[in-house]
Scaffold this motif. Structure first.
Motif, short mmCIF file in Angstrom:
data_model
loop_
_atom_site.label_atom_id
_atom_site.label_comp_id
_atom_site.label_asym_id
_atom_site.label_seq_id
_atom_site.Cartn_x
_atom_site.Cartn_y
_atom_site.Cartn_z
N ILE A 22 39.19 74.83 55.57
CA ILE A 22 37.76 74.49 55.53
C ILE A 22 37.57 73.10 54.92
O ILE A 22 36.81 72.28 55.43
N VAL A 23 38.26 72.84 53.81
CA VAL A 23 38.15 71.53 53.14
C VAL A 23 38.54 70.41 54.12
O VAL A 23 37.83 69.41 54.25
N LEU A 24 39.67 70.57 54.79
CA LEU A 24 40.10 69.54 55.75
C LEU A 24 39.15 69.44 56.93
O LEU A 24 38.85 68.34 57.40
N GLY A 25 38.67 70.56 57.40
CA GLY A 25 37.78 70.58 58.55
C GLY A 25 36.45 69.89 58.32
O GLY A 25 35.84 69.35 59.25
N PHE A 26 35.99 69.86 57.08
CA PHE A 26 34.70 69.25 56.77
C PHE A 26 34.83 67.93 56.02
O PHE A 26 33.85 67.42 55.48
N ALA A 27 36.03 67.35 56.03
CA ALA A 27 36.27 66.11 55.28
C ALA A 27 35.45 64.93 55.80
O ALA A 27 35.16 64.01 55.04
N THR A 28 35.05 64.95 57.06
CA THR A 28 34.24 63.86 57.60
C THR A 28 32.82 64.29 57.93
O THR A 28 32.08 63.54 58.56
N PRO A 30 29.09 64.52 57.61
CA PRO A 30 28.18 63.60 56.93
C PRO A 30 27.48 64.20 55.70
O PRO A 30 27.37 63.53 54.67
N PHE A 31 27.02 65.43 55.80
CA PHE A 31 26.33 66.01 54.65
C PHE A 31 27.27 66.21 53.46
O PHE A 31 26.93 65.88 52.33
N ASN A 32 28.46 66.74 53.73
CA ASN A 32 29.41 66.95 52.63
C ASN A 32 29.82 65.63 52.00
O ASN A 32 30.00 65.55 50.78
N ARG A 33 30.00 64.59 52.80
CA ARG A 33 30.38 63.30 52.24
C ARG A 33 29.22 62.63 51.53
O ARG A 33 29.41 61.81 50.65
N TRP A 34 27.99 62.99 51.89
CA TRP A 34 26.83 62.52 51.13
C TRP A 34 26.83 63.18 49.75
O TRP A 34 26.56 62.53 48.75
N LEU A 35 27.13 64.49 49.71
CA LEU A 35 27.22 65.19 48.43
C LEU A 35 28.35 64.65 47.56
O LEU A 35 28.20 64.52 46.35
N PHE A 36 29.49 64.38 48.18
CA PHE A 36 30.69 63.93 47.48
C PHE A 36 31.23 62.67 48.15
O PHE A 36 32.23 62.72 48.87
N PRO A 37 30.57 61.51 47.96
CA PRO A 37 31.00 60.30 48.66
C PRO A 37 32.38 59.79 48.23
O PRO A 37 33.09 59.18 49.03
N ASP A 38 32.77 60.06 47.01
CA ASP A 38 34.07 59.63 46.53
C ASP A 38 35.14 60.61 47.03
O ASP A 38 35.02 61.83 46.82
N GLY A 39 36.17 60.08 47.67
CA GLY A 39 37.20 60.94 48.26
C GLY A 39 37.88 61.85 47.24
O GLY A 39 38.11 63.03 47.50
N ALA A 40 38.21 61.30 46.07
CA ALA A 40 38.87 62.11 45.05
C ALA A 40 37.94 63.22 44.55
O ALA A 40 38.38 64.35 44.34
#
Length: 93
Positions: A22-28, A30-40
């Protein structure tokens, strides 16, 4: 032709593999990356967020994983809700 991977109900020992998919599947996403913009931060927080959002599927028997953790689906049946308190803790930790 390549045979599709076998999909089966995820048992407790496969929780980590399913959440990892799930983590890998949603790595790109947009909403999840807005919540957590920093990759680490995404990689540190998203396993707990995925578990808080869909982890109750494991107890409900509605978590599925493909062979070797190559894919997963966490379906919450009617009446089963995400763990909102845990989700907020992950967001504001």
């Amino acid at each position: 032709m390549i045979d599709p991977p076998e999909v089966h109900r995820a048992g407790p020992a496969e929780r980590g593999a399913a959440l990892g998919a799930i983590v890998l599947g949603f790595a790109t996403d947009p909403f999840n990356r807005w919540l957590f913009p920093d990759g680490a931060r995404y990689l540190a927080a998203m396993p707990a967020m995925a578990d808080a959002f869909g982890g109750r599927a494991f107890d409900s028997g509605t978590a599925f994983v493909a062979a070797a953790g190559s894919g997963a689906a966490l379906w919450l049946p009617p009446g089963v809700e995400p763990d909102r308190e845990r989700m907020l803790n992950v967001l504001f930790d």
